[in-house]
Structure formats: structure tokens, C-alpha cells
Scaffold this active site. Structure first.
Site, PDB file in Angstrom:
ATOM      1  N   GLU A 103       0.841  -1.204   0.000  1.00 31.39           N
ATOM      2  CA  GLU A 103       0.000   0.000   0.000  1.00 31.39           C
ATOM      3  C   GLU A 103       0.870   1.246   0.000  1.00 31.39           C
ATOM      4  O   GLU A 103       1.927   1.272   0.642  1.00 31.39           O
ATOM      5  CB  GLU A 103      -0.882  -0.037   1.248  1.00 31.39           C
ATOM      6  CG  GLU A 103      -1.952   1.024   1.294  1.00 31.39           C
ATOM      7  CD  GLU A 103      -2.887   0.858   2.505  1.00 31.39           C
ATOM      8  OE1 GLU A 103      -3.358  -0.258   2.772  1.00 31.39           O
ATOM      9  OE2 GLU A 103      -3.114   1.872   3.181  1.00 31.39           O
ATOM     10  N   ASP A 105       0.229   5.364   0.578  1.00 28.03           N
ATOM     11  CA  ASP A 105      -0.864   6.225   1.077  1.00 28.03           C
ATOM     12  C   ASP A 105      -0.570   7.706   1.147  1.00 28.03           C
ATOM     13  O   ASP A 105       0.467   8.101   1.674  1.00 28.03           O
ATOM     14  CB  ASP A 105      -1.126   5.922   2.568  1.00 28.03           C
ATOM     15  CG  ASP A 105      -1.744   4.608   2.818  1.00 28.03           C
ATOM     16  OD1 ASP A 105      -2.494   4.142   1.980  1.00 28.03           O
ATOM     17  OD2 ASP A 105      -1.478   4.053   3.903  1.00 28.03           O
ATOM     18  N   GLU A 107      -2.797  10.542   3.184  1.00 29.44           N
ATOM     19  CA  GLU A 107      -3.990  10.762   4.012  1.00 29.44           C
ATOM     20  C   GLU A 107      -3.986  12.204   4.500  1.00 29.44           C
ATOM     21  O   GLU A 107      -3.007  12.658   5.087  1.00 29.44           O
ATOM     22  CB  GLU A 107      -3.998   9.829   5.218  1.00 29.44           C
ATOM     23  CG  GLU A 107      -4.267   8.388   4.844  1.00 29.44           C
ATOM     24  CD  GLU A 107      -4.395   7.494   6.064  1.00 29.44           C
ATOM     25  OE1 GLU A 107      -5.332   6.695   6.125  1.00 29.44           O
ATOM     26  OE2 GLU A 107      -3.530   7.602   6.969  1.00 29.44           O
TER      27      GLU A 107
END
Ligand SMILES: *[C@@H]1O[C@H](CO)[C@@H](O)[C@H](O)[C@H]1NC(C)=O
Ligand SMILES: *[C@@H]1O[C@H](CO)[C@@H](O)[C@H](O)[C@H]1NC(C)=O
Length: 291
Positions: A103, A105, A107
């Protein structure tokens, strides 16, 4: 003469282009994406050139790519929830769909009106994450669209905000034994949801539902990757695509200077320097320090 000019342009552009997209960036939502959940909380503007995610007390919402990809260049133009966004999280990420997942990311943690957003990044490899870095942005991300992008190849994962690299995760599998995402195709996802149990000042600031609905806006929807079936272990064109070439295997000197500028002026947390959490530094942090 024209050839000389063209050559010069290539050289100049080559120097600072690790994130420069090679395909049209401004494509409509439907070309690459579909809703994931709560599709009635997604608004389409201008035939899908712009999309708005809506969070209210009943639900957040999200969307994902149609395809799965092994390596490539991906970007999104986003304008985050304005005003009082405390408790909300807007995410843009790549993820594989298996248990030992990879993953990558972005955010965005909202905040009370006038207080700064935090941009948190993370990298999971083989199901292991815990590699958070957090920065403040050098602009108000709710005022204009800005581009958030990822360049992912066999050599590195680079995160960019506009043309500024904010993080690099190098392939350290050969020399440091750190797993690197290379064999599990990922989809891209984006979502807006309520996370007031942790997002803002560690969960102390709660979502003010009297301000709902909360809206995040998107444009761009650029995807330029090696499309693969979710079970694929390799990309059929591995090595032959533009992002595999020499100039994209590392940041250049100017980009490292920009990254250093982010480190010096905007970084508020880096797991690599968190001594309370890690008595022994995670191995890849050795490389992180060289930045
Ligand atoms: C990157 O990672 C893969 C898989 O872990 C490995 O086979 C390859 O040699 C690595 N490449 C570099 C440049 O380190
Ligand atoms: C919110 O604002 C406070 C006060 O300026 C700050 O400490 C915090 O880092 C900001 N961001 C988040 C997501 O908590």
C-alpha cells in the site's frame, strides 16, 4: 536548428521531470474510476471532469480504479474539505487486494477552521506498515486544486505534491532486506470518511456535524500504469516503459534539494526518528537519513 531546440527541450525537461505525466492528465472520472461504496454520496460535475465526495452523518464515500497496476505514474488533483474539517480524513492511495498487501498512502487529516491540515504518508510492504511520515503543506489545500502523485517503479516509490517530492521509498530489498512492492498489482482508491477517533490532534477534536455535509473535490484522474490482472506477478512490459528508464530511477539533485526543504520546514513526524517507538531503527531508515 529545430532538432537542436528539441534536443535542448528534452534535456531541460528531463532534469526535473520525475513526475511529469506522459499522458493527458485531465481525463474524466469514468475513464479510469468507479464508485466503491455509498455511490449516492458522489456528485458529478461537468460530465465527470469534476467529482465531489460528500461526507455526512450517515456515511462517507469512496471510489477506485477499474484496473489494477504494477508500476506507473498516478496523479489526482484535489481540493480538500474547506472550513471546519476537523475529524475528517480524505485519502488517496494505492493498495493490493490480498492479505500480505502492499500500500502507498496519502492521508489528509482535517482540522478546525484556520488550523493546518496534516498530510500523512505511509508505505506497506507485504502487509507491514508503521512507516508514517507527517507534514504540513506550504499552501492551503482547500483553496485551489493541487496535484498529489506517485511514481512507482522497480527502483523507488516517490510521492509528489505538485512538483515537490515529499517522500522517497527506495527499493532496499537487495542490500537491506526490506520487502519492496513489485509483484502485487495495486488499484488506486480515494475516500472521505469520519475518523474523529484519531485524526485531529490525536482524536481530541471531534467532527462538528452541524457543519455537514463535508465536501472534497477532485479533477484529473490520471492513470498511466502497466495494467495487470489482480493475480499477475509481473508486468508484461516491465523494463520497457518510460518510468523504468534511468532518469526515473532516482530523484535528481534539484529534487533532493526540494525534498530537503520539505524535511527542514514542513515535517512534523517521521517514524525514522521516533526513538520511543523504535529502539532499533527500521532498516530502510538508514537510507531515509541520507536524504
Ligand atoms: C528491487 O526489488 C526486487 C524484488 O524485491 C528485486 O528482485 C530487485 O533486484 C530490486 N532492484 C533493485 C534495483 O534493488
Ligand atoms: C490542527 O491544529 C493544531 C493546532 O494548530 C495542530 O497542533 C495540529 O497538528 C493540526 N492538525 C491536525 C490534523 O491535528
Amino acid at each position: 536548428m529545430a532538432a537542436v531546440v528539441a534536443l535542448l527541450l528534452v534535456v531541460v525537461a528531463g532534469g526535473a521531470s520525475a513526475a511529469a505525466p506522459r499522458k493527458p492528465v485531465d481525463v474524466p472520472f469514468q475513464k479510469n474510476y468507479v464508485p466503491t461504496w455509498a455511490s449516492d454520496h458522489i456528485r458529478y460535475v461537468d460530465g465527470g471532469r469534476e467529482v465531489q465526495l460528500v461526507l455526512d452523518k450517515t456515511t462517507g464515500t469512496g471510489f477506485q480504479t477499474r484496473g489494477s497496476y504494477l508500476f506507473g505514474h498516478f496523479s489526482m488533483h484535489m481540493k480538500l474539505v474547506a472550513g471546519d474539517s476537523a475529524g475528517t480524513v480524505t485519502a488517496f492511495y494505492l493498495s493490493s487486494q490480498n492479505s500480505e498487501h502492499d500500500e502507498i498512502d496519502f492521508e489528509f487529516l482535517g482540522n478546525r477552521t484556520g488550523q493546518p491540515y496534516i498530510l500523512q504518508t505511509n508505505v506497506f510492504t507485504g502487509g507491514k506498515g508503521d512507516r508514517e511520515q507527517r507534514i504540513y503543506l506550504w499552501f492551503d489545500p482547500t483553496k485551489e486544486y493541487h496535484s498529489y502523485s506517485v511514481l512507482w517503479n522497480l527502483y523507488m516509490i516517490a510521492f509528489f505534491v505538485d512538483d515537490v517530492p515529499i517522500r522517497v521509498f527506495k527499493n532496499s530489498s537487495a542490500d537491506l532486506g526490506v520487502r519492496y512492492p513489485f509483484s502485487q498489482p495495486m488499484k488506486l482508491y480515494s475516500s472521505l470518511w469520519n475518523a474523529d477517533d484519531w485524526a485531529t490532534r490525536g482524536g481530541r477534536e471531534k467532527t462538528d456535524w452541524s457543519r455537514a455535509p463535508f465536501v472534497a473535490s477532485y479533477r484529473g484522474f490520471h492513470v498511466d500504469g502497466c495494467e495487470a490482472s489482480a493475480e499477475a506477478r509481473y508486468c508484461a512490459t516491465q523494463g520497457a516503459r518510460w518510468w523504468d528508464q534511468q532518469e526515473f530511477r532516482d530523484l535528481d539533485a534539484a529534487q533532493y534539494r526540494k525534498l530537503q526543504w520539505v524535511r527542514d520546514g514542513y515535517t512534523i513526524y517521521n517514524y525514522c526518528t521516533d526513538r520511543d517507538r523504535y529502539q532499533a531503527m527500521p532498516p530502510e531508515c538508514k537510507r531515509d537519513r541520507d536524504v
